[in-house]
Design a protein around this motif. Structure first.
Motif, PDB file in Angstrom:
ATOM      1  N   ARG A 237       0.756  -1.261   0.105  1.00 51.69           N
ATOM      2  CA  ARG A 237       0.043  -0.009  -0.026  1.00 51.69           C
ATOM      3  C   ARG A 237       1.031   1.231  -0.175  1.00 51.69           C
ATOM      4  O   ARG A 237       0.559   2.351  -0.756  1.00 51.69           O
ATOM      5  N   TYR A 240       2.575   1.565  -3.499  1.00 49.75           N
ATOM      6  CA  TYR A 240       1.509   2.134  -4.336  1.00 49.75           C
ATOM      7  C   TYR A 240       1.092   3.577  -4.199  1.00 49.75           C
ATOM      8  O   TYR A 240       0.825   4.290  -5.305  1.00 49.75           O
ATOM      9  N   GLN A 241       0.858   3.880  -3.100  1.00 51.17           N
ATOM     10  CA  GLN A 241       0.570   5.348  -2.654  1.00 51.17           C
ATOM     11  C   GLN A 241       1.896   6.248  -2.970  1.00 51.17           C
ATOM     12  O   GLN A 241       1.740   7.471  -3.724  1.00 51.17           O
ATOM     13  N   SER A 242       3.022   5.743  -2.771  1.00 51.98           N
ATOM     14  CA  SER A 242       4.243   6.576  -3.191  1.00 51.98           C
ATOM     15  C   SER A 242       4.366   6.589  -4.798  1.00 51.98           C
ATOM     16  O   SER A 242       4.701   7.559  -5.219  1.00 51.98           O
ATOM     17  N   MET A 243       3.763   5.476  -5.515  1.00 50.15           N
ATOM     18  CA  MET A 243       3.775   5.517  -6.929  1.00 50.15           C
ATOM     19  C   MET A 243       2.976   6.469  -7.365  1.00 50.15           C
ATOM     20  O   MET A 243       3.179   7.321  -8.254  1.00 50.15           O
ATOM     21  N   GLU A 244       1.676   6.682  -6.880  1.00 58.68           N
ATOM     22  CA  GLU A 244       0.833   7.566  -7.040  1.00 58.68           C
ATOM     23  C   GLU A 244       0.968   8.868  -6.998  1.00 58.68           C
ATOM     24  O   GLU A 244       1.050   9.739  -7.755  1.00 58.68           O
ATOM     25  N   GLN A 245       1.902   9.181  -5.657  1.00 55.32           N
ATOM     26  CA  GLN A 245       2.460  10.497  -5.711  1.00 55.32           C
ATOM     27  C   GLN A 245       3.357  10.845  -6.694  1.00 55.32           C
ATOM     28  O   GLN A 245       3.376  11.777  -7.255  1.00 55.32           O
ATOM     29  N   SER A 246       4.133   9.885  -6.898  1.00 54.51           N
ATOM     30  CA  SER A 246       5.340  10.166  -7.846  1.00 54.51           C
ATOM     31  C   SER A 246       4.392  10.653  -9.201  1.00 54.51           C
ATOM     32  O   SER A 246       5.086  11.320  -9.997  1.00 54.51           O
ATOM     33  N   ASN A 247       3.698   9.688  -9.668  1.00 51.75           N
ATOM     34  CA  ASN A 247       2.974   9.959 -10.749  1.00 51.75           C
ATOM     35  C   ASN A 247       2.297  11.247 -10.860  1.00 51.75           C
ATOM     36  O   ASN A 247       2.284  11.751 -11.885  1.00 51.75           O
ATOM     37  N   ARG A 248       1.566  11.747  -9.699  1.00 52.83           N
ATOM     38  CA  ARG A 248       1.054  12.907  -9.675  1.00 52.83           C
ATOM     39  C   ARG A 248       1.950  13.985  -9.898  1.00 52.83           C
ATOM     40  O   ARG A 248       1.935  14.895 -10.767  1.00 52.83           O
ATOM     41  N   LYS A 251       3.300  14.324 -13.494  1.00 52.59           N
ATOM     42  CA  LYS A 251       2.320  14.663 -14.334  1.00 52.59           C
ATOM     43  C   LYS A 251       2.250  16.052 -14.131  1.00 52.59           C
ATOM     44  O   LYS A 251       2.084  16.819 -15.206  1.00 52.59           O
TER      45      LYS A 251
END
Length: 512
Positions: A237, A240-248, A251
């Motif tokens: 988790r 995944y949250q770190s990846m989501e933050q990195s993805n944001r 972007k």
């Protein structure tokens, strides 16, 4: 003297019973019934109780069923400890039962772990016990998997026990200290106090305690597995949250870069158009001055006017480059396609650079260019491409170096070519390119190294231009459906490893 052999269970067998003087009356090693694994045959004491069909058998079954239901209802160690210790205490008539866990995250390297109390609603606090790696208690609990009694703490076999460990165990004032193991490791300790009635534990009660301890071991193992799965899940988790933050963040960064790129394109477009008109006016007036007989006859004035003309023409070239770059960015580059000879294009570019090559004492040689097949392309646009690439080779090749241009047919397949074509390679003996810059040099306004160390001038050694040449070359080549890239073993101003610029063009424009 009372002697008894052990069978590998939890009862630690000492060579004698201390008798009335030392035995507290609720079990010493000689009085204990050794525990057996839950997976083996039922405990002898319980088996006789179950066969009797008495009220005690019913109570025992209820106690075991209640314990079993409790253990399968939770994977929380604190909840498990609170409920199971209450059930065990009630079933045995014990004053108190405490479950301890083993914490392996200790501060000192010489420490093995620490015993700490698992969930309890009782107000009193029990400090954790740090167990040294060489402690006899570790050997008994972890390796031998045997229990000890309060009376055992006074016997010769435990005389070497560290004072802190002995004091801690004695302060609990328990009848039994029973290790709890999972399949692979020591997981904790079950401390069982005296009976509330003051009586001794009988054979039936000790057998029931053994069974409950074995059941608790399985529950602790399930909890360890659950904790491992929870850690993996939490780690997943977090990842995944770190990846989501990195993805944001990526972007957002991409959006900012796109805005910066649009700003560059807008600047190029506006600046080139705004500069073009005054430059045209300046050039017109300069031509009038150059044609004036009186000024032409004055050598000093003629030199000044000629210098102004060269400056205007240099600026005109920069503005024209900006206009071409703006057209490429807008994807509005119009190509006047016809059958073109690469050899003729390179020959024309060579002719325009002869003066510069002589000034820099550089040699330019072309090999196998005339043998290349004709391609469908815009001749003037290709002249811009090769002029930019060869000029770049001139700028980064020291005086006295050499530039070689070779050509060869290109087949379908290499570099994702879908049509036959030609490949032209411009090689130099210059200072080379750091591999980290090989892709970025084709970006508009990109400069390698410190701009302050560059000299001014279009073709001087390391001369600094506007940073559009290779970007324009890339845009034109890609507009023809081709590819351009650079290779170099590295940057070195002393050894001069050189660079190679590859230009791949299809015989026919595949982007029609």
């Amino acid at each position: 003297m009372h002697r008894q052999r052990g069978d590998g269970g939890w009862g630690r067998v000492l060579p004698f019973c201390p008798g009335s003087a030392g035995c507290p009356g609720y079990g010493c090693a000689a009085h204990l019934v050794p525990f057996r694994s839950l997976m083996s045959t039922p405990k002898p004491g319980l088996l006789s109780v179950f066969k009797s069909g008495s009220g005690r058998a019913s109570q025992t079954m209820v106690a075991l069923r209640t314990l079993s239901e409790t253990m399968v209802s939770t994977l929380n160690p604190a909840v498990l400890a609170e409920k199971t210790t209450q059930i065990i205490a009630q079933s045995l008539g014990a004053r108190v039962v405490i479950l301890f866990g083993v914490n392996y995250e200790v501060a000192q390297l010489e420490d093995y772990g620490a015993l700490y109390r698992l969930g309890s609603s009782r107000p009193e606090k029990i400090p954790e016990l740090v167990i040294k790696g060489d402690s006899p208690l570790l050997r008994i609990f972890r390796d031998q998997r045997q229990a000890i009694t309060l009376a055992d703490l006074q016997q010769p076999g435990l005389q070497t026990l560290p004072a802190a460990e002995r004091t801690w165990l004695q302060s609990l004032n328990m009848a039994f200290y029973i290790p709890v193991h999972t399949r692979d490791e020591w997981a904790g300790m079950l401390a069982v106090g005296m009976k509330a009635s003051g009586e001794k534990y009988n054979e039936h009660e000790l057998a029931l305690l053994g069974t409950m301890t074995d059941m608790l071991s399985l529950a602790m193992q399930n909890i360890r597995l659950g904790e491992s799965l929870l850690r993996v899940n939490n780690e997943f988790r977090r990842t995944y949250q770190s990846m989501e933050q990195s993805n944001r963040q990526l972007k957002q960064l991409l959006s900012k870069l796109e805005k910066v790129d649009r700003s560059k394109s807008d600047f190029i477009h506006i600046a080139s158009h705004e500069l073009r008109t005054p430059l045209t006016v300046m050039l017109g007036y300069n031509e009038l001055l150059r044609e004036d007989p009186e000024l032409k006859s004055n050598e000093y004035h003629a030199q000044l006017i000629d210098g102004i003309h060269k400056g205007i023409m240099r600026m005109h070239e920069v503005v024209e480059s900006m206009l071409v770059m703006a057209t490429i960015d807008a994807r509005a580059l119009a190509l006047n396609k016809q059958q073109v000879s690469i050899g003729a294009v390179i020959h024309a570019v060579h002719g325009s650079l002869i003066t510069v090559l002589e000034e820099r004492r550089l040699t330019l040689a072309a090999e196998k260019i005339s043998d290349l097949p004709l391609i469908e392309a815009d001749e003037e646009a290709l002249k811009k491409v090769f002029h930019q690439v060869i000029s770049n080779a001139i700028k980064y090749t020291p005086d006295g170096g050499s530039i070689t241009i070779t050509g060869s047919p290109a087949t379908i397949g290499p570099e994702n070519m879908t049509e036959p074509g030609v490949e032209v390679v411009v090689s130099d003996t210059g200072i080379g390119i750091d591999p980290k810059h090989l892709e970025m040099i084709f970006t508009k306004f990109y400069m390698t190294g410190d701009l302050a160390h560059h000299s001014s001038g279009k073709t001087k050694f390391k001369g600094a231009g506007p940073g559009l040449g290779l970007a324009i070359a890339k845009g034109i080549v890609e507009a023809h459906g081709g590819k351009i890239w650079a290779t170099s073993s590295g940057y070195d101003e002393e050894k001069c490893p050189g660079s190679q610029f590859h230009i791949l063009l299809p015989l026919k424009n595949v982007l029609e």
